[in-house]
Design a protein around this motif. Sequence first.
Motif, PDB file in Angstrom:
ATOM      1  N   VAL A 154       0.841  -1.206   0.000  1.00 25.10           N
ATOM      2  CA  VAL A 154       0.000   0.000   0.000  1.00 25.10           C
ATOM      3  C   VAL A 154       0.870   1.248   0.000  1.00 25.10           C
ATOM      4  O   VAL A 154       0.634   2.201  -0.758  1.00 25.10           O
ATOM      5  N   ALA A 155       1.908   1.240   0.832  1.00 21.29           N
ATOM      6  CA  ALA A 155       2.808   2.395   0.897  1.00 21.29           C
ATOM      7  C   ALA A 155       3.518   2.607  -0.430  1.00 21.29           C
ATOM      8  O   ALA A 155       3.678   3.740  -0.896  1.00 21.29           O
ATOM      9  N   GLY A 156       3.941   1.508  -1.050  1.00 20.16           N
ATOM     10  CA  GLY A 156       4.629   1.613  -2.326  1.00 20.16           C
ATOM     11  C   GLY A 156       3.752   2.170  -3.428  1.00 20.16           C
ATOM     12  O   GLY A 156       4.239   2.826  -4.351  1.00 20.16           O
ATOM     13  N   LEU A 157       2.453   1.916  -3.338  1.00 22.79           N
ATOM     14  CA  LEU A 157       1.508   2.431  -4.321  1.00 22.79           C
ATOM     15  C   LEU A 157       1.096   3.868  -4.024  1.00 22.79           C
ATOM     16  O   LEU A 157       0.490   4.521  -4.879  1.00 22.79           O
ATOM     17  N   GLY A 158       1.385   4.331  -2.811  1.00 26.94           N
ATOM     18  CA  GLY A 158       0.980   5.677  -2.427  1.00 26.94           C
ATOM     19  C   GLY A 158      -0.526   5.847  -2.441  1.00 26.94           C
ATOM     20  O   GLY A 158      -1.043   6.917  -2.770  1.00 26.94           O
ATOM     21  N   ALA A 159      -1.229   4.788  -2.072  1.00 23.23           N
ATOM     22  CA  ALA A 159      -2.694   4.769  -2.194  1.00 23.23           C
ATOM     23  C   ALA A 159      -3.368   5.058  -0.869  1.00 23.23           C
ATOM     24  O   ALA A 159      -2.878   4.675   0.198  1.00 23.23           O
ATOM     25  N   GLY A 160      -4.527   5.722  -0.972  1.00 21.33           N
ATOM     26  CA  GLY A 160      -5.325   6.002   0.210  1.00 21.33           C
ATOM     27  C   GLY A 160      -6.454   5.013   0.385  1.00 21.33           C
ATOM     28  O   GLY A 160      -6.704   4.526   1.487  1.00 21.33           O
ATOM     29  N   ASP A 161      -7.135   4.678  -0.694  1.00 23.15           N
ATOM     30  CA  ASP A 161      -8.240   3.725  -0.667  1.00 23.15           C
ATOM     31  C   ASP A 161      -7.795   2.468  -1.387  1.00 23.15           C
ATOM     32  O   ASP A 161      -7.448   2.504  -2.579  1.00 23.15           O
ATOM     33  N   VAL A 162      -7.815   1.335  -0.670  1.00 22.59           N
ATOM     34  CA  VAL A 162      -7.244   0.101  -1.200  1.00 22.59           C
ATOM     35  C   VAL A 162      -8.159  -1.080  -0.913  1.00 22.59           C
ATOM     36  O   VAL A 162      -8.717  -1.200   0.183  1.00 22.59           O
TER      37      VAL A 162
END
Length: 218
Positions: A154-162
């Motif tokens: 999730v951190a690597g994708l820089g995503a907020g909603d997963v």
Amino acid sequence: MSRAVVFDLDGTLIDSAPDIHASANRLMARHGFAPFEPQETRAFIGRGVPHFIACCLAARGADGSAVLRAQMVEEFVAGYEAAVTLTTIYPGVQDALARLVAMDLRLGICTNKPERPARAVLAHLGLAGHFDVVIGGDSTVQRKPDPMPLQAAVAGLGAGDVVYVGDSEVDAETAERAGLPFALYTEGYRKSPVADLPHHAAFSDFATLPEVVNDLLR
């Protein structure tokens, strides 16, 4: 922040059980152990290579030797990158991934398969280009069901909603511990009834996954 979908790999996007079974039998034969039936090794998949090898040895009554376990883990991993020729993509996966990308979603992988073999099989099957992040079983100091690998993805994708998509008890626990909505692919390697696994949605056909993801992210 962007929206994203993170996938498990074995039993979720690909059916790698035949390659894993063949690799296990080659390894067992080298060490003088009887071969396995496909359903036996399939039941060992999901918690990483050390657990898989421990299960193989336990099934042959040889689980007491830490030295042998370590040697066989090393040998199995050494041949794992080439174990791709019997692996197939589940029906509808390629189209579903393309549709998710078209929905402006970033995609990642979080698997207990070691990272290099994971990348190798994704490349072999022509899937690698869909994924911005690949976290394997050796990418962090913990493996699933610890939430650390999923959190790293999730951190690597820089995503907020997963949304996390997986097929097994391990995946369901990982998503729960990470506090993420979980979509369960019911045609993979799970051992428990669907109703016994915590999930926010379940699907058996990848054609329905983009709608499932859209509902969970709404």
